[in-house]
Design an enzyme around this catalytic site. Structure first.
Site, mmCIF file in Angstrom:
data_model
loop_
_atom_site.group_PDB
_atom_site.id
_atom_site.type_symbol
_atom_site.label_atom_id
_atom_site.label_comp_id
_atom_site.label_asym_id
_atom_site.label_seq_id
_atom_site.Cartn_x
_atom_site.Cartn_y
_atom_site.Cartn_z
ATOM 1 N N GLU A 43 0.846 -1.194 0.000
ATOM 2 C CA GLU A 43 0.000 0.000 0.000
ATOM 3 C C GLU A 43 0.882 1.244 0.000
ATOM 4 O O GLU A 43 1.819 1.363 0.801
ATOM 5 C CB GLU A 43 -0.917 -0.008 1.234
ATOM 6 C CG GLU A 43 -1.621 1.289 1.538
ATOM 7 C CD GLU A 43 -2.449 1.840 0.391
ATOM 8 O OE1 GLU A 43 -2.457 3.066 0.192
ATOM 9 O OE2 GLU A 43 -3.084 1.031 -0.334
ATOM 10 N N ARG A 117 -17.169 4.347 5.027
ATOM 11 C CA ARG A 117 -16.115 3.611 4.340
ATOM 12 C C ARG A 117 -15.003 3.211 5.294
ATOM 13 O O ARG A 117 -14.463 2.089 5.207
ATOM 14 C CB ARG A 117 -15.525 4.461 3.206
ATOM 15 C CG ARG A 117 -14.437 3.737 2.415
ATOM 16 C CD ARG A 117 -13.681 4.680 1.501
ATOM 17 N NE ARG A 117 -12.649 3.970 0.738
ATOM 18 C CZ ARG A 117 -11.452 3.637 1.233
ATOM 19 N NH1 ARG A 117 -11.141 3.951 2.485
ATOM 20 N NH2 ARG A 117 -10.578 3.006 0.478
ATOM 21 N N TYR A 240 -28.238 10.005 3.616
ATOM 22 C CA TYR A 240 -28.593 8.917 4.522
ATOM 23 C C TYR A 240 -27.616 8.935 5.695
ATOM 24 O O TYR A 240 -26.523 9.486 5.611
ATOM 25 C CB TYR A 240 -28.552 7.549 3.822
ATOM 26 C CG TYR A 240 -27.292 7.250 3.054
ATOM 27 C CD1 TYR A 240 -26.175 6.696 3.689
ATOM 28 C CD2 TYR A 240 -27.206 7.514 1.684
ATOM 29 C CE1 TYR A 240 -25.020 6.406 2.981
ATOM 30 C CE2 TYR A 240 -26.043 7.233 0.973
ATOM 31 C CZ TYR A 240 -24.958 6.682 1.632
ATOM 32 O OH TYR A 240 -23.806 6.411 0.931
ATOM 33 N N ASP A 320 -11.802 -1.264 -8.853
ATOM 34 C CA ASP A 320 -11.732 -0.080 -9.715
ATOM 35 C C ASP A 320 -10.558 -0.114 -10.678
ATOM 36 O O ASP A 320 -10.546 0.611 -11.675
ATOM 37 C CB ASP A 320 -11.640 1.195 -8.865
ATOM 38 C CG ASP A 320 -12.976 1.611 -8.288
ATOM 39 O OD1 ASP A 320 -14.009 1.034 -8.684
ATOM 40 O OD2 ASP A 320 -13.001 2.527 -7.434
#
Length: 424
Positions: A43, A117, A240, A320
């Protein structure tokens, strides 16, 4: 696995390098660990700082998260929306309502959730790294920006900006819409998309919904969990609750080829005045709600054609990196989770000799499905969930009518993962 070699090999298992530690990469780490492989995640960021905002997780995602063993922990942070309400942009007239909550869980055997998230990401990383889970705990290497890839026979070497060199039997590119792995495999031209507009998002603390403001917005912000979507020709506003009701996640989608796509990154802070100007003429109650945002972030919206392939030798793409999609179906995270789940299934018991067949099966299953979601998300831009009506449908309330428990638009999408017998 060291940076200059390989871990001692166990028969029937693979050394896997996952490039990218976001939602897709962390999900892949969990799935591949469960499949019996040794996983190292590279990462480029240097820490796990919480980022992002709200995510909708339909049953096709939550069903898999349960199989990953993270559903129980994530449920502590999730909310179950009971309904999806559509309103007219000008005066808030209710255009339609669909039941969610118990109706979805009863039909699909898995819940529909709203989560932050960061909570989803943390749950997946915890499951990947846990010393008590199945197989070997995944290893995360931070600050490792991938700069090169070299394939030799049945193995691949990944080079990083820290002069690291990692070798694996399999490399999974889960490094997002601006994927370095995709560019190294297929060239940078495949990453270009057609600009279709701009998305804005913000998180509003629920404490700001009290006091004098409460009386002005109480008719449009219900205390029960719900998805509320306001429709105008070419502009949608949706909100929301997330984080167990501590925040209201709000997003504005402005469609149109002439809209400035700006940067394709949620790290760009938007001009708040420009954001509010898009709501000129809208219901004053919604404008009052939108004004509660302190910071607003934006990203360009791009439409992309599905890639012709995701696999090259012992390297594959995921999430993605291979199927970025418009946000209208709220399926970006879900499709990355599906990718990770299926990849783990076809790699159960795999070794270097069977890897090519397993990756071919992965692409054969996943590419057509994600391509269909990509195309639906593109068709749906500016029209509303379910692709009902044309661009001006918000000015024709009679065209928004629907049965409250009609889930027919999702019968091909939400049951995914119910029957894995053909994969075992």
């Amino acid at each position: 696995m060291s940076t200059d070699g390989r871990a001692p090999a166990d028969r029937g298992s693979l050394d896997v390098l996952v490039v990218g530690g976001g939602i897709g990469g962390a999900a892949a780490a969990v799935s591949l660990r469960q499949a019996g492989h040794r996983v190292t995640v590279l990462e480029q960021t240097r820490d796990l700082a919480p980022v992002g905002a709200g995510i909708q997780l339909a049953p096709n995602a939550t069903r898999i998260l349960a199989q990953f063993g993270v559903a129980e922990a994530l449920a502590e942070h999730a909310l179950v929306p009971q309904r999806h309400v559509r309103r007219h942009w000008r005066d808030g007239t209710v255009l339609g309502e669909r039941s969610l909550g118990d109706a979805v869980a009863a039909r699909y055997g898995a819940p529909f959730w709203h989560v932050h998230r960061a909570d989803l990401h943390a749950a997946l990383i915890s499951a990947a790294r846990s010393p008590t889970g199945p197989g070997c705990a995944a290893v995360f290497r931070f600050g490792e920006e991938v700069t090169g890839l070299h394939v030799s026979g049945s193995t691949a070497d990944v080079m990083t900006s820290q002069d690291g060199r990692y070798r694996g039997d399999l490399v999974v590119g889960a490094d997002g819409v601006h994927s370095t792995l995709r560019a190294l495999l297929f060239g940078s031209g495949l990453s270009r998309g057609i600009p279709r507009g701009v998305a804005y998002r913000t998180l509003i603390p629920v404490s700001k919904l009290n006091g004098d403001v409460a009386a002005k917005i109480q008719d449009i912000v219900s205390p029960d969990p719900a998805i509320t979507q306001w429709l105008s020709p070419g502009v949608h506003f949706i909100y929301y609750y997330v984080s167990r009701g501590r925040y209201l996640n709000a997003a504005l989608l402005r469609y149109g080829a002439n809209a400035d796509p700006s940067a394709e990154s949620w790290l760009l802070e938007a001009d708040r005045r420009e954001y509010l100007a898009l709501l000129d003429g809208w219901d004053p109650r919604l404008v009052t709600l939108a004004r509660l945002a302190d910071s607003v972030f934006c990203t360009g919206l791009y439409e992309r054609e599905p890639l012709p392939g995701w696999v090259s030798g012992p390297v594959c793409l995921l999430g993605d990196a291979c199927h970025p999609m418009m946000p209208t179906q709220a399926q970006g995270a879900a499709q990355a989770i599906e990718d990770a789940w299926f990849l783990g299934r076809v790699l159960r018991g795999a070794d270097p000799g069977s890897l090519a067949d397993a990756l071919a099966a992965y692409q054969r299953e996943r590419l057509p499905r994600t391509a269909a979601v990509q195309r639906l998300s593109a068709i749906d831009q500016g029209k509303g969930l379910g692709a009902r009506g044309g661009p001006a449908a918000a000015d024709r309330p009679e065209e928004q009518a629907e049965k409250p428990t009609d889930f027919s638009p999702y019968e091909w999408l939400w049951p995914y993962g119910e029957d894995a017998s053909h994969i075992a």
